[in-house]
Structures are given as structure tokens and as C-alpha cells.
Design a protein around this motif. Structure first.
Motif, mmCIF file in Angstrom:
data_model
loop_
_atom_site.group_PDB
_atom_site.id
_atom_site.type_symbol
_atom_site.label_atom_id
_atom_site.label_comp_id
_atom_site.label_asym_id
_atom_site.label_seq_id
_atom_site.Cartn_x
_atom_site.Cartn_y
_atom_site.Cartn_z
ATOM 1 N N GLY A 131 23.811 -41.488 -27.444
ATOM 2 C CA GLY A 131 24.047 -42.591 -28.373
ATOM 3 C C GLY A 131 25.513 -42.682 -28.716
ATOM 4 N N GLY A 132 25.912 -43.836 -29.231
ATOM 5 C CA GLY A 132 27.295 -44.054 -29.607
ATOM 6 C C GLY A 132 28.039 -44.888 -28.582
ATOM 7 N N GLU A 133 29.321 -45.126 -28.860
ATOM 8 C CA GLU A 133 30.128 -45.992 -28.011
ATOM 9 C C GLU A 133 31.490 -45.353 -27.745
ATOM 10 N N VAL A 134 32.014 -45.603 -26.527
ATOM 11 C CA VAL A 134 33.340 -45.143 -26.140
ATOM 12 C C VAL A 134 34.132 -46.343 -25.625
ATOM 13 N N TRP A 135 35.355 -46.485 -26.129
ATOM 14 C CA TRP A 135 36.240 -47.574 -25.713
ATOM 15 C C TRP A 135 37.566 -46.991 -25.254
ATOM 16 N N LEU A 136 38.100 -47.515 -24.154
ATOM 17 C CA LEU A 136 39.458 -47.215 -23.728
ATOM 18 C C LEU A 136 40.194 -48.541 -23.651
ATOM 19 N N ASN A 137 41.166 -48.717 -24.560
ATOM 20 C CA ASN A 137 41.795 -50.025 -24.763
ATOM 21 C C ASN A 137 40.694 -51.045 -25.063
ATOM 22 N N ASP A 138 40.550 -52.075 -24.265
ATOM 23 C CA ASP A 138 39.548 -53.101 -24.561
ATOM 24 C C ASP A 138 38.299 -52.973 -23.708
ATOM 25 N N THR A 139 38.151 -51.859 -23.009
ATOM 26 C CA THR A 139 37.010 -51.672 -22.111
ATOM 27 C C THR A 139 35.961 -50.784 -22.752
ATOM 28 N N SER A 140 34.740 -51.268 -22.773
ATOM 29 C CA SER A 140 33.599 -50.526 -23.302
ATOM 30 C C SER A 140 33.051 -49.626 -22.190
ATOM 31 N N LEU A 141 33.377 -48.331 -22.240
ATOM 32 C CA LEU A 141 33.031 -47.427 -21.140
ATOM 33 C C LEU A 141 31.533 -47.212 -21.015
ATOM 34 N N HIS A 142 30.832 -47.267 -22.128
ATOM 35 C CA HIS A 142 29.407 -46.995 -22.098
ATOM 36 C C HIS A 142 28.598 -48.119 -21.449
ATOM 37 N N THR A 143 29.243 -49.238 -21.118
ATOM 38 C CA THR A 143 28.540 -50.333 -20.454
ATOM 39 C C THR A 143 28.775 -50.333 -18.946
ATOM 40 N N LEU A 144 29.710 -49.483 -18.463
ATOM 41 C CA LEU A 144 30.008 -49.445 -17.031
ATOM 42 C C LEU A 144 29.002 -48.567 -16.301
ATOM 43 N N ARG A 145 28.700 -48.947 -15.075
ATOM 44 C CA ARG A 145 27.744 -48.197 -14.264
ATOM 45 C C ARG A 145 28.218 -48.132 -12.820
ATOM 46 N N GLY A 146 27.749 -47.116 -12.099
ATOM 47 C CA GLY A 146 27.921 -47.042 -10.661
ATOM 48 C C GLY A 146 29.364 -47.116 -10.195
ATOM 49 N N ASN A 147 29.592 -47.962 -9.192
ATOM 50 C CA ASN A 147 30.918 -48.068 -8.590
ATOM 51 C C ASN A 147 31.964 -48.566 -9.582
ATOM 52 N N ALA A 148 31.564 -49.444 -10.484
ATOM 53 C CA ALA A 148 32.511 -49.959 -11.476
ATOM 54 C C ALA A 148 32.992 -48.833 -12.391
ATOM 55 N N LEU A 149 32.081 -47.951 -12.773
ATOM 56 C CA LEU A 149 32.443 -46.816 -13.619
ATOM 57 C C LEU A 149 33.354 -45.855 -12.866
ATOM 58 N N ALA A 150 33.017 -45.536 -11.608
ATOM 59 C CA ALA A 150 33.820 -44.611 -10.811
ATOM 60 C C ALA A 150 35.228 -45.159 -10.597
ATOM 61 N N ALA A 151 35.328 -46.455 -10.322
ATOM 62 C CA ALA A 151 36.638 -47.072 -10.095
ATOM 63 C C ALA A 151 37.467 -47.058 -11.370
ATOM 64 N N PHE A 152 36.840 -47.356 -12.494
ATOM 65 C CA PHE A 152 37.573 -47.348 -13.764
ATOM 66 C C PHE A 152 38.072 -45.944 -14.078
ATOM 67 N N ARG A 153 37.210 -44.961 -13.894
ATOM 68 C CA ARG A 153 37.597 -43.569 -14.165
ATOM 69 C C ARG A 153 38.785 -43.171 -13.287
ATOM 70 N N ASN A 154 38.726 -43.492 -12.013
ATOM 71 C CA ASN A 154 39.783 -43.107 -11.083
ATOM 72 C C ASN A 154 41.118 -43.749 -11.447
ATOM 73 N N ASN A 155 41.075 -44.980 -11.919
ATOM 74 C CA ASN A 155 42.301 -45.730 -12.180
ATOM 75 C C ASN A 155 42.889 -45.505 -13.566
ATOM 76 N N HIS A 156 42.071 -45.088 -14.524
ATOM 77 C CA HIS A 156 42.534 -45.080 -15.909
ATOM 78 C C HIS A 156 42.496 -43.723 -16.603
ATOM 79 N N ILE A 157 41.809 -42.730 -16.006
ATOM 80 C CA ILE A 157 41.647 -41.435 -16.665
ATOM 81 C C ILE A 157 42.048 -40.332 -15.694
ATOM 82 N N GLY A 158 42.934 -39.431 -16.148
ATOM 83 C CA GLY A 158 43.304 -38.262 -15.361
ATOM 84 C C GLY A 158 42.654 -37.020 -15.950
ATOM 85 N N PHE A 159 42.384 -36.046 -15.093
ATOM 86 C CA PHE A 159 41.716 -34.817 -15.530
ATOM 87 C C PHE A 159 42.497 -33.593 -15.074
#
Length: 216
Positions: free
Chosen positions: A55-83
Motif C-alpha cells: 500500500g501507499g504511493e511513490v513518486w519520482l518528480n511527476d511520475t507515479s512509480l506505483h502505476t508503472l508495470r512491466g517494460n515501462a517500469l523497467a525502462a523508467f528504472r534504468n533511465n532514472h534510478i541508479g543503484f
């Protein structure tokens, strides 16, 4: 820039996160501290979309991360988050340069531009003479700096680091500490760092304490 509200997470009968709220500003270096089992790494993985909250919500800038799924989520993670993790997770069959390039190649970016950027980062991190070495020919500190370069290759909005100095001796840990602050100075890079290292935590802009699945 990064914010989460009322994050909950349960594994079986164990409630690991109990309604966590957190907000991190652009260019801020924040440490997340607490005893083992407090929920720090679980929260970090949810913020990085490596795990999904109940439960709950996560936002990075104006993107709602908890609504992303599949390839869209993987692409967003790769482009916007470093680990950066405690163990560098470099691929042993690839050179330092190739390891750094992989996220850029996965993002279908121009191969030469990715390689040029990787060489620039490795030079900045003092590894210009090690780019053709594979991980087993690098020291622990060098391996972790390669991992930092890999985290930076796609110019992420934030780097999430989970015990990044936990596998380093004190000298290499201090070098990595300073590197994070140099990167903030040079790129206005944002960091959220899970750590038991009191020296690193004390140097950060802000210390966030977790206990029993909550921020206190």
C-alpha cells in the motif's frame, strides 16, 4: 523530488513497513539508519521499484512509480534510478568499461556515446588505467567505484545505495564517502544511502531513523 506516502509491506505474518512517509529534495544526500530488521532495505527496494509495496504511493518528480508495470517500469528504472549495493554485482565476464556501459546499452542509447560517457566517468573516478580489467583484477575499492560509475551512466535522478561501504576497509570507505559528495558538487546528484556507518551518516545533509517499520 522523490517522495513516498504511507508505504506498507508485509511478508507473510511479518509487517515490515507500517506506513512510511519520506521526501527527498534534488541534490540532497540523505542517510537511512536503524537496526537490522527495521525495514531500511525493504523501503529502499520499494523506492527503487525492485519490490512492490502492499500500500501507499511513490513518486519520482511527476511520475507515479506505483502505476508503472512491466517494460515501462523497467525502462523508467534504468533511465532514472541508479543503484549501488554492498556487493558490487559486477558481471565477471565483462571489463570495467563494459560493466559501466550495460545500463546505457539496455536503454538503447548510441553505443559510442555510452562508451565515451563511461570512459569519462571511469577517468573521473581514477580508473582510467583499469577500464580493460575484469572485476577479478580490481581491488574491492576499485570494484565499488566501477559500480558507482555504472549507477551514473544514464544520468539518474537519484542514486539509491544499500550499505555501499559495508564490504570495504576504512580507507576505501572514506574514499567512497568523499566520492558521493564530489558527485553532488559536480552533478547535483541526489543520494539516499542505507548505512550502519556512523561517519558517513553524520556527513549527510539529513539522517532519517527507522525503527520497527516506521520512520521515527
Amino acid at each position: 523530488m522523490l517522495r513516498c506516502t504511507n508505504i506498507t509491506k508485509r511478508y507473510g505474518q511479518l509487517q515490515v513497513l507500517k506506513g512510511v512517509d519520506l521526501e527527498i529534495a534534488k541534490g540532497e544526500i540523505v542517510s537511512l539508519v536503524g537496526s537490522s530488521g527495521a525495514g531500511k532495505s525493504t523501503l529502499l527496494h520499494i523506492l527503487g521499484t525492485l519490490d512492490e509495496a502492499d500500500g501507499g504511493e511513490v513518486w519520482l518528480n511527476d511520475t507515479s512509480l506505483h502505476t508503472l508495470r512491466g517494460n515501462a517500469l523497467a525502462a523508467f528504472r534504468n533511465n532514472h534510478i541508479g543503484f549501488v549495493f554492498q556487493f558490487h554485482h559486477l558481471l565477471p565476464e565483462f571489463t570495467a568499461l563494459e560493466n559501466v556501459c550495460i545500463p546505457g546499452w539496455l536503454g538503447n542509447r548510441n553505443k559510442k556515446q555510452v562508451e565515451d560517457r563511461a570512459k569519462e566517468l571511469l577517468k573521473m573516478l581514477g580508473l582510467e588505467n583499469r577500464i580493460d580489467n575484469k572485476p577479478n583484477a580490481l581491488s574491492g575499492g576499485e570494484q565499488q567505484r566501477v559500480a558507482v560509475a555504472r549507477a551514473l551512466i544514464n544520468n539518474p535522478d537519484i542514486i539509491l545505495a544499500d550499505e555501499p561501504t559495508g564490504n570495504l576497509d576504512s580507507a576505501n570507505a572514506k574514499e567512497l564517502h568523499q566520492l558521493f559528495f564530489d558527485l553532488r558538487k559536480q552533478f547535483n546528484q541526489t543520494f539516499l544511502i542505507v548505512t550502519h556507518n556512523e561517519e558517513l551518516a553524520a556527513q549527510c545533509d539529513r539522517i532519517v531513523h527507522m525503527k520497527d517499520g516506521k520512520i521515527i
